[in-house]
Design a protein around this motif. Sequence first.
Motif, short mmCIF file in Angstrom:
data_model
loop_
_atom_site.label_atom_id
_atom_site.label_comp_id
_atom_site.label_asym_id
_atom_site.label_seq_id
_atom_site.Cartn_x
_atom_site.Cartn_y
_atom_site.Cartn_z
N ARG A 57 0.86 -1.18 0.00
CA ARG A 57 0.00 0.00 0.00
C ARG A 57 0.90 1.23 0.00
O ARG A 57 1.94 1.24 0.66
N TYR A 59 0.99 5.67 0.02
CA TYR A 59 0.25 6.88 0.37
C TYR A 59 1.07 8.12 0.03
O TYR A 59 2.29 8.13 0.17
N LYS A 64 -0.71 10.52 4.65
CA LYS A 64 -0.19 9.40 5.44
C LYS A 64 -0.57 9.57 6.91
O LYS A 64 -0.42 10.64 7.48
N THR A 68 -6.63 5.61 4.76
CA THR A 68 -6.32 4.19 4.63
C THR A 68 -7.01 3.61 3.41
O THR A 68 -8.23 3.77 3.27
N SER A 70 -8.03 0.24 1.24
CA SER A 70 -8.24 -1.20 1.44
C SER A 70 -9.07 -1.74 0.28
O SER A 70 -9.62 -0.96 -0.50
#
Length: 124
Positions: A57, A59, A64, A68, A70
């Motif tokens: 993942r 960012y 950051k 998030t 997902s």
Amino acid sequence: VQLQASGGGLVQAGDSLRLSCAASGRTFSNYAMAWFRQAPGKEREFVAAISWGDTSRYYADSVKGRFTISRDNAKNTVYLQMNSLKPEDTAVYYCAAEFGIGVGLTRATSYDYWGQGTQVTVSS
């Protein structure tokens, strides 16, 4: 693959939002997914990305610790949970997809498939 982004809205600074991007047309689990955003008068910028196997993942520094990314392969959907929103997060957010890539996930040019965008507005 077709992408449909949703979940944007008008919130106050400090609030949270969860964006969703539903994919159809191909085997979702084989696609790297990403979120980009574009504010008025600015270029499109990278926000977050997730590899096709969810092994990595990425960012942007500006999000950051607050955002998030997902994915739920059973639902063919990628999410962007956005917490502690700031006025500078105001933008149209776009989801993007590309088959099987393992590098360059932070570059817009790596993605061939794009959703229509969803507006996020954060008031101070």
